[in-house]
Design an enzyme around this catalytic site. Structure first.
Site, PDB file in Angstrom:
ATOM      1  N   ASN A 232      -5.161   9.102  -7.212  1.00  0.00           N
ATOM      2  CA  ASN A 232      -4.770   7.956  -8.049  1.00  0.00           C
ATOM      3  C   ASN A 232      -5.983   7.316  -8.740  1.00  0.00           C
ATOM      4  O   ASN A 232      -5.877   6.220  -9.281  1.00  0.00           O
ATOM      5  CB  ASN A 232      -3.998   6.914  -7.227  1.00  0.00           C
ATOM      6  CG  ASN A 232      -4.863   6.252  -6.156  1.00  0.00           C
ATOM      7  OD1 ASN A 232      -6.013   6.625  -5.965  1.00  0.00           O
ATOM      8  ND2 ASN A 232      -4.298   5.280  -5.473  1.00  0.00           N
TER       9      ASN A 232
ATOM     10  N   ASP B 135     -16.572   3.627   3.289  1.00  0.00           N
ATOM     11  CA  ASP B 135     -15.344   2.901   3.642  1.00  0.00           C
ATOM     12  C   ASP B 135     -14.909   3.282   5.052  1.00  0.00           C
ATOM     13  O   ASP B 135     -15.456   4.202   5.662  1.00  0.00           O
ATOM     14  CB  ASP B 135     -14.232   3.207   2.609  1.00  0.00           C
ATOM     15  CG  ASP B 135     -14.056   4.700   2.347  1.00  0.00           C
ATOM     16  OD1 ASP B 135     -14.588   5.516   3.126  1.00  0.00           O
ATOM     17  OD2 ASP B 135     -13.392   5.052   1.365  1.00  0.00           O
TER      18      ASP B 135
ATOM     19  N   GLU C 277      -8.761   0.748  -4.865  1.00  0.00           N
ATOM     20  CA  GLU C 277      -7.505   1.255  -5.423  1.00  0.00           C
ATOM     21  C   GLU C 277      -7.340   0.798  -6.870  1.00  0.00           C
ATOM     22  O   GLU C 277      -8.054  -0.110  -7.328  1.00  0.00           O
ATOM     23  CB  GLU C 277      -6.343   0.724  -4.572  1.00  0.00           C
ATOM     24  CG  GLU C 277      -6.355   1.186  -3.119  1.00  0.00           C
ATOM     25  CD  GLU C 277      -5.838   2.612  -2.923  1.00  0.00           C
ATOM     26  OE1 GLU C 277      -6.042   3.459  -3.809  1.00  0.00           O
ATOM     27  OE2 GLU C 277      -5.244   2.874  -1.862  1.00  0.00           O
TER      28      GLU C 277
ATOM     29  N   HIS D  19      -8.803   6.447  -7.202  1.00  0.00           N
ATOM     30  CA  HIS D  19      -9.608   5.526  -6.375  1.00  0.00           C
ATOM     31  C   HIS D  19     -10.977   6.131  -6.047  1.00  0.00           C
ATOM     32  O   HIS D  19     -11.162   7.338  -5.953  1.00  0.00           O
ATOM     33  CB  HIS D  19      -8.863   5.046  -5.128  1.00  0.00           C
ATOM     34  CG  HIS D  19      -8.732   6.004  -3.988  1.00  0.00           C
ATOM     35  ND1 HIS D  19      -7.630   6.014  -3.163  1.00  0.00           N
ATOM     36  CD2 HIS D  19      -9.547   6.959  -3.497  1.00  0.00           C
ATOM     37  CE1 HIS D  19      -7.784   6.930  -2.230  1.00  0.00           C
ATOM     38  NE2 HIS D  19      -8.941   7.528  -2.407  1.00  0.00           N
TER      39      HIS D  19
END
Ligand code: GLP
Length: 231
Positions: free
Chosen positions: A131, A63, A138, A133
């Protein structure tokens, strides 16, 4: 999934580095998949200490932030170039979503095409966000997602603000490999260290749904989880 429980991050980073060398050497003409973030710095330090000399021709980053030039030290392009080209002396091609040929409207499609043409990726390194991810997929990301532009969640921007001067400097968007893209790698090596990742890890394993993107890869047929947590 193979779970390797380690005592601490150091031991886990060493194990991951050894595994990556072994897996990437299985198919030297095929690309590897690189990740960034605090967790990966430990692995790359170990690669350097082991005297690793990369022999793969291509590497694909997971990413990248959007709106940051590749010459900016905060970019993942810059970070990976520093480690692999400067420190390890690698002379191959680094493919980073959102940069060079992979920028602009068609960038994500071109990135997918390059993976299809040059792949499969032999080994993909992965970290985990607090979280849940994976890369910048996400919570809410579709399990069959491919490379695309995404909006970063506020929790991610806050977590990653430690790498920037202030939260205002953290980009709001990124380009990320999709969950389906990641699942196509021959082998996945996932590193999860620290109590702040425990809740996301447990949720993905015990209650898998799209709210925890890690759940999308948990049934990959060659996934190794290296962790200091009890799961
Ligand atoms: C970042 C990256 C991910 C990384 C994860 C964990 O936002 N985009 O690819 O794996 O979050 O980062 P860290 O190792 O710094 O906790």
């Amino acid at each position: 999934m193979i779970i390797k429980k380690v005592q601490d991050k150091n031991q886990g980073s060493q194990l991951a580095a050894e595994l990556c060398i072994e897996l990437s050497n299985l198919s030297p003409n095929k690309p590897v998949g690189l990740a960034t973030g605090e967790t990966m710095r430990g692995v790359y330090k170990q690669l350097s200490e082991l005297g690793f000399e990369p022999n793969f021709k291509d590497a694909f980053a997971l990413d990248e932030y959007l709106g940051i030039e590749k010459s900016n030290p905060k970019s993942y392009f810059f970070e990976l170039t520093q480690i692999f080209s400067e420190q390890l002396g690698w002379r191959g091609r680094l493919h980073v979503p959102g940069q060079d040929d992979y920028s602009g409207d068609d960038g994500a499609n071109q990135f997918e095409k390059s993976i299809q043409n040059l792949g499969p990726i032999t080994v993909q390194l992965l970290g985990l966000g607090t979280n849940g991810h994976i890369a910048f997929n996400e919570p809410g990301s579709e399990f069959d997602s491919i490379t695309r532009v995404v909006d970063l969640h506020e929790e991610t921007r806050i977590a990653n603000s430690r790498f920037f001067e202030s939260i205002d400097d953290v980009p709001k968007q990124a380009m990320t490999q999709g969950l389906s893209t990641i699942n196509q790698a021959d082998a996945l090596v996932l590193l999860v260290f620290g109590e702040n990742k425990l809740e996301a890890l447990k949720k993905a394993l015990e209650n898998p749904d799209e709210q925890t993107p890690l759940a999308a890869i948990k049934d990959h047929q060659h996934l190794t989880l290296i962790t200091d947590l009890d799961v």
